[in-house]
Design a protein around this motif. Structure first.
Motif, PDB file in Angstrom:
ATOM      1  N   UNK A 142      99.678  39.031  -6.883  1.00  0.00           N
ATOM      2  CA  UNK A 142      98.666  39.972  -6.192  1.00  0.00           C
ATOM      3  C   UNK A 142      98.485  41.039  -7.436  1.00  0.00           C
ATOM      4  N   UNK A 143      96.970  41.303  -7.419  1.00  0.00           N
ATOM      5  CA  UNK A 143      96.343  42.138  -8.162  1.00  0.00           C
ATOM      6  C   UNK A 143      96.067  43.276  -7.416  1.00  0.00           C
ATOM      7  N   UNK A 144      95.444  44.248  -7.935  1.00  0.00           N
ATOM      8  CA  UNK A 144      94.959  45.413  -7.587  1.00  0.00           C
ATOM      9  C   UNK A 144      94.068  46.095  -8.434  1.00  0.00           C
ATOM     10  N   UNK A 145      92.824  46.809  -7.886  1.00  0.00           N
ATOM     11  CA  UNK A 145      91.845  47.623  -8.863  1.00  0.00           C
ATOM     12  C   UNK A 145      92.102  48.963  -8.223  1.00  0.00           C
ATOM     13  N   UNK A 146      92.292  49.889  -9.023  1.00  0.00           N
ATOM     14  CA  UNK A 146      92.601  51.396  -8.740  1.00  0.00           C
ATOM     15  C   UNK A 146      91.612  52.173  -9.395  1.00  0.00           C
ATOM     16  N   UNK A 147      91.349  53.521  -9.037  1.00  0.00           N
ATOM     17  CA  UNK A 147      90.763  54.490  -9.678  1.00  0.00           C
ATOM     18  C   UNK A 147      91.656  55.314 -10.518  1.00  0.00           C
ATOM     19  N   UNK A 148      91.566  55.475 -11.729  1.00  0.00           N
ATOM     20  CA  UNK A 148      92.363  56.234 -12.406  1.00  0.00           C
ATOM     21  C   UNK A 148      91.462  57.366 -12.853  1.00  0.00           C
TER      22      UNK A 148
END
Length: 140
Positions: free
Chosen positions: A1-7
Protein backbone atom coordinates in the motif's frame (compact mmCIF):
# COMPACT_ATOMS: atom_id res chain seq x y z
CA UNK A 1 0.00 0.00 0.00
CA UNK A 2 1.24 3.46 -0.94
CA UNK A 3 0.11 6.95 0.06
CA UNK A 4 0.30 10.46 -1.38
CA UNK A 5 0.46 13.16 1.28
CA UNK A 6 0.82 16.90 1.68
CA UNK A 7 4.02 18.01 3.38
CA UNK A 8 3.81 21.80 3.84
CA UNK A 9 2.44 22.41 0.35
CA UNK A 10 4.60 19.81 -1.36
CA UNK A 11 3.16 16.48 -2.47
CA UNK A 12 5.18 13.40 -1.56
CA UNK A 13 4.43 9.70 -1.93
CA UNK A 14 5.83 6.56 -0.40
CA UNK A 15 5.18 3.10 0.95
CA UNK A 16 3.05 2.81 4.09
CA UNK A 17 5.12 1.01 6.72
CA UNK A 18 2.58 1.16 9.54
CA UNK A 19 -0.70 2.84 10.26
CA UNK A 20 -2.23 3.96 13.56
CA UNK A 21 -5.45 5.84 14.27
CA UNK A 22 -4.07 9.32 13.68
CA UNK A 23 -0.75 8.82 11.91
CA UNK A 24 1.22 6.72 9.44
CA UNK A 25 4.85 5.76 9.07
CA UNK A 26 5.74 6.23 5.38
CA UNK A 27 8.98 5.30 3.66
CA UNK A 28 9.92 7.61 0.78
CA UNK A 29 11.81 6.43 -2.31
CA UNK A 30 14.99 7.91 -0.83
CA UNK A 31 14.68 5.48 2.08
CA UNK A 32 13.80 8.23 4.54
CA UNK A 33 10.94 7.37 6.86
CA UNK A 34 8.50 10.05 7.90
CA UNK A 35 5.63 10.15 10.33
CA UNK A 36 2.56 11.69 8.68
CA UNK A 37 -0.74 12.67 10.26
CA UNK A 38 -3.61 10.74 8.70
CA UNK A 39 -5.32 14.05 7.92
CA UNK A 40 -2.43 14.92 5.58
CA UNK A 41 -2.77 11.69 3.57
CA UNK A 42 -4.74 12.56 0.45
CA UNK A 43 -4.67 9.33 -1.58
CA UNK A 44 -4.03 5.71 -0.64
CA UNK A 45 -3.25 3.48 -3.61
CA UNK A 46 -1.87 0.07 -4.58
CA UNK A 47 -0.43 0.94 -7.99
CA UNK A 48 1.51 2.47 -9.68
CA UNK A 49 4.65 2.94 -7.62
CA UNK A 50 5.04 6.31 -5.85
CA UNK A 51 7.83 7.30 -8.26
CA UNK A 52 5.64 6.57 -11.29
CA UNK A 53 2.69 8.42 -9.75
CA UNK A 54 4.77 11.53 -9.07
CA UNK A 55 6.14 11.39 -12.64
CA UNK A 56 2.85 10.76 -14.48
CA UNK A 57 0.51 13.02 -12.49
CA UNK A 58 2.10 16.42 -13.35
CA UNK A 59 2.12 15.57 -17.07
CA UNK A 60 -1.55 14.59 -16.95
CA UNK A 61 -2.36 17.65 -14.82
CA UNK A 62 -1.04 19.95 -17.55
CA UNK A 63 -3.65 18.51 -19.94
CA UNK A 64 -6.63 19.29 -17.67
CA UNK A 65 -8.72 22.23 -18.92
CA UNK A 66 -9.08 24.66 -16.00
CA UNK A 67 -12.02 26.54 -17.51
CA UNK A 68 -13.93 23.29 -17.99
CA UNK A 69 -13.37 21.98 -14.48
CA UNK A 70 -14.21 25.41 -13.04
CA UNK A 71 -17.57 25.30 -14.88
CA UNK A 72 -18.46 21.76 -13.75
CA UNK A 73 -17.22 22.17 -10.16
CA UNK A 74 -19.97 22.39 -7.55
CA UNK A 75 -20.72 25.77 -5.97
CA UNK A 76 -20.22 24.32 -2.49
CA UNK A 77 -16.98 23.06 -1.02
CA UNK A 78 -15.77 19.84 -2.68
CA UNK A 79 -12.98 17.27 -2.52
CA UNK A 80 -10.48 16.96 -5.37
CA UNK A 81 -11.24 13.25 -5.82
CA UNK A 82 -14.94 14.01 -6.43
CA UNK A 83 -13.96 16.39 -9.21
CA UNK A 84 -11.52 13.80 -10.61
CA UNK A 85 -14.36 11.26 -10.83
CA UNK A 86 -16.51 13.87 -12.57
CA UNK A 87 -13.76 14.69 -15.10
CA UNK A 88 -12.16 11.27 -15.70
CA UNK A 89 -15.10 8.97 -14.92
CA UNK A 90 -16.24 7.02 -11.88
CA UNK A 91 -13.15 4.82 -11.89
CA UNK A 92 -10.54 7.60 -11.71
CA UNK A 93 -7.27 5.94 -10.71
CA UNK A 94 -4.59 7.28 -8.37
CA UNK A 95 -2.68 9.04 -11.17
CA UNK A 96 -5.83 10.82 -12.37
CA UNK A 97 -6.78 11.83 -8.83
CA UNK A 98 -3.26 13.12 -8.15
CA UNK A 99 -3.30 15.00 -11.47
CA UNK A 100 -6.57 16.72 -10.53
CA UNK A 101 -5.17 17.59 -7.09
CA UNK A 102 -2.04 19.12 -8.63
CA UNK A 103 -4.00 21.06 -11.26
CA UNK A 104 -6.44 22.53 -8.75
CA UNK A 105 -3.70 23.25 -6.21
CA UNK A 106 -1.66 25.17 -8.80
CA UNK A 107 -4.62 27.36 -9.82
CA UNK A 108 -5.55 29.46 -6.77
CA UNK A 109 -7.25 32.04 -9.01
CA UNK A 110 -9.79 29.35 -10.03
CA UNK A 111 -10.11 27.40 -6.77
CA UNK A 112 -9.70 28.51 -3.16
CA UNK A 113 -8.26 26.02 -0.67
CA UNK A 114 -10.56 25.09 2.18
CA UNK A 115 -8.53 22.39 3.91
CA UNK A 116 -6.53 19.28 3.13
CA UNK A 117 -7.75 18.19 -0.30
CA UNK A 118 -10.86 20.38 -0.16
CA UNK A 119 -11.57 23.36 -2.39
CA UNK A 120 -14.24 25.86 -3.37
CA UNK A 121 -14.45 27.40 -6.81
CA UNK A 122 -13.76 31.12 -7.02
CA UNK A 123 -16.72 33.39 -7.74
CA UNK A 124 -16.90 34.46 -11.39
CA UNK A 125 -16.19 38.16 -10.77
CA UNK A 126 -13.11 37.40 -8.65
CA UNK A 127 -11.88 34.92 -11.26
CA UNK A 128 -12.21 37.52 -14.04
CA UNK A 129 -10.30 40.09 -11.98
CA UNK A 130 -7.54 37.61 -11.18
CA UNK A 131 -7.17 36.53 -14.81
CA UNK A 132 -7.10 40.17 -15.95
CA UNK A 133 -4.39 40.96 -13.39
CA UNK A 134 -2.33 37.97 -14.56
CA UNK A 135 -2.68 39.13 -18.18
CA UNK A 136 -1.58 42.69 -17.27
CA UNK A 137 1.44 41.31 -15.47
CA UNK A 138 2.41 39.24 -18.52
CA UNK A 139 2.19 42.33 -20.75
CA UNK A 140 4.50 44.33 -18.48
Amino acid sequence: MFALFDDAGKFLAGRVMSEADSSMQIELESGKRVKVKSANVLIKFAKPSPTELLAQAPALAAEIDLDLIWEVAPEDEFAFDDLAREYFGDKADAVQQAAMLIRIYEAPQYFHRRGKGRFRKAPEDILKQALAAIERKKQQ
